[in-house]
Motif scaffolding. Structure first.
Motif, short mmCIF file in Angstrom:
data_model
loop_
_atom_site.label_atom_id
_atom_site.label_comp_id
_atom_site.label_asym_id
_atom_site.label_seq_id
_atom_site.Cartn_x
_atom_site.Cartn_y
_atom_site.Cartn_z
N LEU A 267 -0.10 7.32 6.86
CA LEU A 267 0.46 7.88 5.63
C LEU A 267 -0.05 9.29 5.38
O LEU A 267 0.69 10.14 4.87
CB LEU A 267 0.13 6.98 4.44
CG LEU A 267 0.88 5.64 4.39
CD1 LEU A 267 0.51 4.88 3.13
CD2 LEU A 267 2.38 5.85 4.46
N GLN A 268 -1.31 9.56 5.71
CA GLN A 268 -1.82 10.93 5.58
C GLN A 268 -1.03 11.89 6.46
O GLN A 268 -0.65 12.98 6.01
CB GLN A 268 -3.30 10.97 5.98
CG GLN A 268 -4.26 10.79 4.82
CD GLN A 268 -5.59 11.48 5.13
OE1 GLN A 268 -6.00 11.60 6.28
NE2 GLN A 268 -6.26 11.94 4.09
N GLU B 41 -0.78 14.17 -0.60
CA GLU B 41 -1.80 13.35 0.06
C GLU B 41 -2.73 12.71 -0.94
O GLU B 41 -3.46 11.77 -0.62
CB GLU B 41 -2.59 14.22 1.04
CG GLU B 41 -1.75 14.77 2.19
CD GLU B 41 -2.56 15.63 3.14
OE1 GLU B 41 -3.80 15.60 3.03
OE2 GLU B 41 -1.97 16.32 3.99
N ALA C 12 2.46 12.41 4.96
CA ALA C 12 2.43 13.30 3.80
C ALA C 12 2.23 14.75 4.24
O ALA C 12 2.83 15.67 3.67
CB ALA C 12 1.33 12.87 2.84
N TRP D 105 -3.80 4.17 6.64
CA TRP D 105 -4.22 5.38 5.91
C TRP D 105 -3.93 6.62 6.73
O TRP D 105 -3.37 7.60 6.22
CB TRP D 105 -5.71 5.27 5.60
CG TRP D 105 -6.34 6.52 5.03
CD1 TRP D 105 -6.15 7.04 3.78
CD2 TRP D 105 -7.27 7.39 5.69
NE1 TRP D 105 -6.91 8.18 3.61
CE2 TRP D 105 -7.60 8.42 4.77
CE3 TRP D 105 -7.86 7.40 6.94
CZ2 TRP D 105 -8.49 9.44 5.08
CZ3 TRP D 105 -8.74 8.41 7.25
CH2 TRP D 105 -9.05 9.42 6.33
N VAL E 259 -2.06 9.07 -1.43
CA VAL E 259 -2.54 8.28 -0.30
C VAL E 259 -4.02 7.99 -0.46
O VAL E 259 -4.47 6.85 -0.28
CB VAL E 259 -2.27 9.02 1.03
CG1 VAL E 259 -2.83 8.23 2.20
CG2 VAL E 259 -0.77 9.25 1.22
N ASP E 260 -4.80 9.00 -0.79
CA ASP E 260 -6.24 8.80 -0.94
C ASP E 260 -6.57 7.92 -2.13
O ASP E 260 -7.58 7.21 -2.13
CB ASP E 260 -6.94 10.16 -1.09
CG ASP E 260 -7.07 10.89 0.25
OD1 ASP E 260 -6.83 10.25 1.29
OD2 ASP E 260 -7.38 12.09 0.24
N GLU F 49 0.83 -1.21 0.00
CA GLU F 49 0.00 0.00 0.00
C GLU F 49 0.86 1.26 0.00
O GLU F 49 0.53 2.24 -0.68
CB GLU F 49 -0.92 -0.02 1.22
CG GLU F 49 -2.01 -1.07 1.15
CD GLU F 49 -2.72 -1.26 2.48
OE1 GLU F 49 -3.63 -2.12 2.55
OE2 GLU F 49 -2.38 -0.58 3.46
N ARG F 50 1.94 1.25 0.75
CA ARG F 50 2.83 2.42 0.78
C ARG F 50 3.43 2.68 -0.61
O ARG F 50 3.46 3.81 -1.07
CB ARG F 50 3.94 2.22 1.81
CG ARG F 50 5.00 3.31 1.82
CD ARG F 50 6.01 3.08 2.93
NE ARG F 50 5.46 3.40 4.24
CZ ARG F 50 5.51 4.61 4.79
NH1 ARG F 50 6.08 5.61 4.15
NH2 ARG F 50 4.98 4.82 5.98
N ALA G 159 0.82 4.15 -2.86
CA ALA G 159 0.54 5.57 -2.60
C ALA G 159 1.52 6.46 -3.37
O ALA G 159 1.13 7.47 -3.97
CB ALA G 159 0.61 5.86 -1.11
N TYR H 299 -5.89 4.39 -0.94
CA TYR H 299 -6.89 4.01 0.07
C TYR H 299 -8.24 4.64 -0.30
O TYR H 299 -8.87 5.30 0.52
CB TYR H 299 -6.45 4.49 1.45
CG TYR H 299 -5.21 3.83 1.97
CD1 TYR H 299 -5.28 2.73 2.83
CD2 TYR H 299 -3.94 4.30 1.62
CE1 TYR H 299 -4.13 2.12 3.32
CE2 TYR H 299 -2.80 3.69 2.10
CZ TYR H 299 -2.90 2.61 2.94
OH TYR H 299 -1.76 2.01 3.41
N LEU I 210 6.99 9.33 1.79
CA LEU I 210 6.17 10.09 0.85
C LEU I 210 6.74 11.49 0.67
O LEU I 210 7.43 12.02 1.53
CB LEU I 210 4.74 10.18 1.36
CG LEU I 210 4.03 8.85 1.63
CD1 LEU I 210 2.64 9.13 2.17
CD2 LEU I 210 3.94 8.02 0.37
#
Length: 344
Positions: free
Chosen positions: A305-306, A253, A309, A302, A256-257, A120-121, A124, A260, A249
């Motif tokens: 990571l948000q 952002e 970022a 999520w 990331v969205d 997932e990272r 992103a 996710y 990152l």
């Protein structure tokens, strides 16, 4: 090589070239030197010092198109896409891993347990690149239940194709080749030991780097030491990258969205726009976790990571606000009309 379209060149780039310069594509970056592909073949050139900036994003990277004058690269042409990470450590500087990509191959191995948070990272950052992300799961020959393993990753990799391949048996290689048609560029990214070099060699039909024995846990060892662009037999281009121990990152952002999308959509459905998802009334995220529609660990990833970022965005903004060298002398002198310059 007289036809630069083989390297991904398009006619609309001609207007981006500075006067009296010729285009070349960077296939390797070493200390103070660039290895490039030109209409006349390979060359080694020096990058102009003006190409380097404090942020780090302006430096020539593998996959870049540069303008040459003699044996010097005098400009980096505008990038169509770029896989960018923050330089390792507490810094706001950027590192362009690979540029002008059509597809980013996020590579992980099917040997051992699935590492979903890590995939997932990478996704992103891949979404932020402007290229199309694809997950490639290597070492399918070492997995007892490939369909189940692919389904597990695909459940989290929303909107992304997930391919299982084996560099040993050849399983799935045609699906990867189909992503890299003539003039199209892909970059393989992922941690050490997941089989990127073996996959690149299988796609190229020749050994591209030394490979080492597989460890007892099914993982390989790090072999690639530098990013390099390779021409494939079908006309595609592939950038192999060393394993990354750290993938931070870089001020986006949106990626990331995108990675996710399910969590971001739930957050948008909360009753309050500033919902912190910590038990507020009408929280759609909490409701989805309670009824089993959302994995709590995915939500936690999520948020992490948000926040990462956002912190990086603040660092980048703070760096942009710092006065340039010599700028304080300008403040003391004032402008030609006697008006004092102001820091912004």
């Amino acid at each position: 090589m007289s036809d630069l379209s083989v390297l991904g060149w398009t006619p609309d780039r001609v207007g981006q070239l500075p006067p009296d310069s010729a285009p070349a594509r960077v296939f390797r970056v070493d200390r103070g030197r660039l290895s490039v592909l030109t209409a006349g073949g390979e060359a080694r050139v020096h990058p102009a010092s003006a190409l380097y900036d404090e942020a780090g994003s302006g430096a020539p990277a593998v996959g870049d198109w540069v303008a040459l004058r003699g044996e010097q690269a005098v400009a980096v042409l505008p990038r169509r896409s770029a896989f960018v990470r923050t330089v390792a450590g507490r810094t706001s500087a950027a590192q362009v891993v690979a540029a002008n990509l059509d597809v980013v191959l996020v590579v992980d191995a099917l040997a051992g347990e699935a590492r979903l948070r890590r995939v997932e990272r990478y996704l992103a950052v891949a979404w932020s690149s402007g290229a199309t992300p694809v997950v490639v799961l290597t070492k399918a020959d070492l997995c007892d239940d490939v369909p189940a393993a692919v389904a597990l990753v695909a459940e989290d990799a929303l909107g992304v194709d997930v391919l299982a391949v084996s560099s040993v048996t050849g399983e799935g290689l045609d699906a990867v080749r189909a992503l890299l048609g003539p003039g199209r560029t892909g970059a393989m990214v992922g941690p050490s030991g997941v089989g990127k070099t073996s996959l690149a060699s299988a796609l190229a039909g020749r050994v591209l780097g030394a490979t080492q024995e597989i460890r007892d846990d099914g993982r390989g060892r790090h072999t690639t030491t530098a990013r390099e662009l390779h021409l494939l037999p079908g006309g595609g281009l592939l950038i192999d990258t060393p394993g990354m121990r750290e993938l931070a990152l870089y001020d986006d952002e949106g990626g990331v969205d995108a990675a996710y999308a399910d969590v971001a959509q739930l957050a948008a459905e909360c009753r309050f726009r500033d919902c912190g998802h910590r038990g507020e009334p009408g929280c759609a995220v909490a409701a989805a976790i309670d009824d089993g529609r959302l994995d709590p660990s995915r939500f936690t990833a999520w948020r992490k990571l948000q926040a990462e970022a956002h912190r990086q965005l603040l660092r980048v903004d703070a760096r942009a606000r710092r006065p340039r060298p010599g700028h304080r002398r300008e403040l003391a002198r004032g402008g030609e009309d006697g008006v004092l310059f102001r820091l912004r």
